[in-house]
Structures are given as structure tokens and as C-alpha cells.
Design a protein around this motif. Structure first.
Motif, PDB file in Angstrom:
ATOM      1  N   LYS A  23       3.543  -0.099 -11.541  1.00  0.00           N
ATOM      2  CA  LYS A  23       4.407  -0.008 -10.360  1.00  0.00           C
ATOM      3  C   LYS A  23       4.177  -1.171  -9.396  1.00  0.00           C
ATOM      4  O   LYS A  23       5.119  -1.782  -8.903  1.00  0.00           O
ATOM      5  N   THR A  24       2.906  -1.436  -9.111  1.00  0.00           N
ATOM      6  CA  THR A  24       2.605  -2.493  -8.142  1.00  0.00           C
ATOM      7  C   THR A  24       3.016  -3.852  -8.695  1.00  0.00           C
ATOM      8  O   THR A  24       3.631  -4.665  -7.982  1.00  0.00           O
ATOM      9  N   CYS A  25       2.740  -4.090  -9.959  1.00  0.00           N
ATOM     10  CA  CYS A  25       3.146  -5.376 -10.573  1.00  0.00           C
ATOM     11  C   CYS A  25       4.656  -5.536 -10.566  1.00  0.00           C
ATOM     12  O   CYS A  25       5.162  -6.645 -10.364  1.00  0.00           O
ATOM     13  N   HIS A  39      -3.881  -7.405  -6.427  1.00  0.00           N
ATOM     14  CA  HIS A  39      -3.117  -6.991  -5.254  1.00  0.00           C
ATOM     15  C   HIS A  39      -3.572  -5.660  -4.712  1.00  0.00           C
ATOM     16  O   HIS A  39      -3.338  -5.338  -3.588  1.00  0.00           O
ATOM     17  N   GLU A  40      -4.210  -4.862  -5.563  1.00  0.00           N
ATOM     18  CA  GLU A  40      -4.389  -3.429  -5.312  1.00  0.00           C
ATOM     19  C   GLU A  40      -4.729  -3.108  -3.856  1.00  0.00           C
ATOM     20  O   GLU A  40      -4.035  -2.344  -3.216  1.00  0.00           O
ATOM     21  N   ALA A  41      -5.780  -3.717  -3.341  1.00  0.00           N
ATOM     22  CA  ALA A  41      -6.243  -3.363  -2.003  1.00  0.00           C
ATOM     23  C   ALA A  41      -5.277  -3.837  -0.922  1.00  0.00           C
ATOM     24  O   ALA A  41      -5.147  -3.197   0.121  1.00  0.00           O
ATOM     25  N   TRP A  64       8.897   0.891  -1.595  1.00  0.00           N
ATOM     26  CA  TRP A  64       7.659   1.645  -1.338  1.00  0.00           C
ATOM     27  C   TRP A  64       6.841   1.784  -2.611  1.00  0.00           C
ATOM     28  O   TRP A  64       7.324   2.253  -3.636  1.00  0.00           O
ATOM     29  N   ASP A  65       5.588   1.388  -2.495  1.00  0.00           N
ATOM     30  CA  ASP A  65       4.640   1.507  -3.586  1.00  0.00           C
ATOM     31  C   ASP A  65       3.526   2.457  -3.132  1.00  0.00           C
ATOM     32  O   ASP A  65       3.321   2.641  -1.936  1.00  0.00           O
ATOM     33  N   THR A  66       2.832   3.044  -4.075  1.00  0.00           N
ATOM     34  CA  THR A  66       1.773   3.994  -3.714  1.00  0.00           C
ATOM     35  C   THR A  66       0.441   3.270  -3.548  1.00  0.00           C
ATOM     36  O   THR A  66       0.278   2.129  -3.962  1.00  0.00           O
ATOM     37  N   ALA A  67      -0.520   3.970  -2.950  1.00  0.00           N
ATOM     38  CA  ALA A  67      -1.864   3.406  -2.796  1.00  0.00           C
ATOM     39  C   ALA A  67      -2.842   4.180  -3.669  1.00  0.00           C
ATOM     40  O   ALA A  67      -3.991   4.342  -3.325  1.00  0.00           O
ATOM     41  N   GLN A  69      -2.317   7.410  -4.644  1.00  0.00           N
ATOM     42  CA  GLN A  69      -2.202   8.868  -4.466  1.00  0.00           C
ATOM     43  C   GLN A  69      -1.550   9.532  -5.666  1.00  0.00           C
ATOM     44  O   GLN A  69      -1.649  10.742  -5.836  1.00  0.00           O
ATOM     45  N   GLU A  70      -0.882   8.718  -6.537  1.00  0.00           N
ATOM     46  CA  GLU A  70      -0.221   9.296  -7.703  1.00  0.00           C
ATOM     47  C   GLU A  70      -1.230   9.912  -8.660  1.00  0.00           C
ATOM     48  O   GLU A  70      -0.872  10.670  -9.544  1.00  0.00           O
ATOM     49  N   ARG A  71      -2.485   9.591  -8.443  1.00  0.00           N
ATOM     50  CA  ARG A  71      -3.531  10.177  -9.295  1.00  0.00           C
ATOM     51  C   ARG A  71      -3.525  11.700  -9.150  1.00  0.00           C
ATOM     52  O   ARG A  71      -3.953  12.409 -10.038  1.00  0.00           O
TER      53      ARG A  71
HETATM   54 MG    MG Z   1      -0.338   0.499  -7.814  1.00  0.00          MG
END
Ligand code: MG
Ligand code: GDP
Length: 174
Positions: A23-25, A39-41, A64-67, A69-71
Motif C-alpha cells: 500500500k505504501t509503495c 518510507h515506513e516511519a 490515505w495510507d495506514t500506519a 493499524q491494518e495489522r
Molecule cells: Mg504501509
């Protein structure tokens, strides 16, 4: 930016899917045109912006991307608030992520606006040993009435098209 007077409409789009599907990529690929592994942090839990120019108007996306929390397999209501579109992402080399993608669609049906435009992205098609074929994903999407896209954030395949297609489907209002 000067878009020679074309009207601009602001829209929020959310990315969903299990951890590690990309997702972030994908959001960085689309918004910044690059593939980044570090990028994660920095952008977690926030949004990126990107202008999509169409023939007669501009869509200003808030992506919107998650931090992470999708875990917990569920996201806070505010994540979905005012989202007009959603991309549910899975990894074509992980059957499990595809099964979970179906759970994320259910989560959208419960928490998001009933009018939300949902698209499904099968990411990492640059890798070998796909566990989820195009046929499998298309059959699910057809049944659910959703649009399916195969993409690679890494090799920049198909990503821009997803966001352009969605932009064309959005109402011309903010
Ligand atoms: Mg991500
Ligand atoms: P997220 O947890 O869904 O945000 O996933 P990330 O964007 O952090 O990506 C998870 C891992 O998958 C990282 O190691 C990325 O480098 C990798 N990845 C993301 N997109 C692709 C892709 O299109 N192809 C390949 N081969 N790896 C990818």
C-alpha cells in the motif's frame, strides 16, 4: 499549478489491505513517481496529495495510507470518513492476502459510505510464482461488481491507470 482555469475537486481516497501487500509503495509510486523502501516511519498514518488532470477538470486526491493499524484487521471510523473511493490491495504472490482482501471489502461495506467506489489491486506482478491468477481475481471482482487491476509499484505497471480511472468516475463536486 495553473490548469488554465479548469475546476478543481478535492477527494479523499483510502488504501486498504494486509500489511506488506504494498500500500505504501503504491501511494508513493503514484504521488511521487518513485519506488521507495525507506518510507515506513515518515508518512505513516498520514496522507499524500496528488493532482490528476482530466480533460475538463482536476481531481485533487488526498491519498490515505495506514500506519500499520491494518495489522488489527480493522481501521478506525475516521479513516473512512468522507472517503469517496477505496483501493483494496493484495499481493498476487500471496493467496492469503487475496482472501483477506475480501474481508477488507466487507469492512468497507460496514464502515464506509454506501456510495464508495471500490477498486481492487493485485500488486507485485513483477514477481514470479503468482498464487492468485488474473482469472481468480477477476471472477471475484465480477461477482462483487468491482474493477480489478494488476499492478506493480516496483516496476510502475498499471498504477497511474487505476487512479486515472477512479478520477473519471468521481462526481464533479468536492
Ligand atoms: Mg504501509
Ligand atoms: P504495506 O505494508 O502494504 O504498506 O506494504 P509496503 O508498501 O510497505 O511494502 C511491503 C514490501 O513489499 C516492501 O518490502 C516493498 O519493497 C515490497 N513491494 C511493494 N510493492 C512491490 C512491488 O510492486 N513489487 C515487489 N517485488 N515488491 C514490492
Amino acid at each position: 499549478n495553473n490548469y488554465s482555469g479548469k475546476p478543481v475537486f478535492n477527494h479523499k481516497i483510502v488504501l486498504l489491505g494486509d500489511m506488506g501487500v504494498g500500500k505504501t509503495c503504491l501511494s508513493i509510486r503514484y504521488a511521487y513517481g518513485k519506488f521507495s523502501n525507506t518510507h515506513e516511519a515518515t508518512i505513516g498514518g498520514c496522507f499524500l496529495t496528488k493532482d490528476e488532470e482530466l480533460d475538463d477538470h482536476i481531481v485533487k486526491y488526498e491519498i490515505w495510507d495506514t500506519a500499520g493499524q491494518e495489522r488489527y484487521h480493522s481501521l478506525a471510523q475516521m479513516y473512512y470518513k468522507n472517503a469517496i473511493a477505496a483501493c483494496v490491495v493484495f499481493d498476487v504472490t500471496s493467496k492469503e492476502s487475496f482472501e483477506k482482501c475480501q474481508r477488507w471489502v466487507e469492512e468497507l461495506n460496514q464502515k464506509a459510505s454506501p456510495e464508495i467506489i471500490i477498486s481492487i489491486m493485485g500488486n507485485k506482478i513483477d514477481l514470479e510464482s503468482h498464487q492468485v491468477t488474473r482469472e481468480m481475481a477477476e471472477s471475484y471482482c465480477k461477482e462483487m461488481g468491482l474493477q480489478y487491476y494488476e499492478v506493480s509499484a516496483k516496476q510502475n505497471q498499471g498504477v497511474d491507470k487505476v487512479f486515472k480511472d477512479i478520477a473519471k468516475r468521481l462526481p464533479q463536486e468536492s
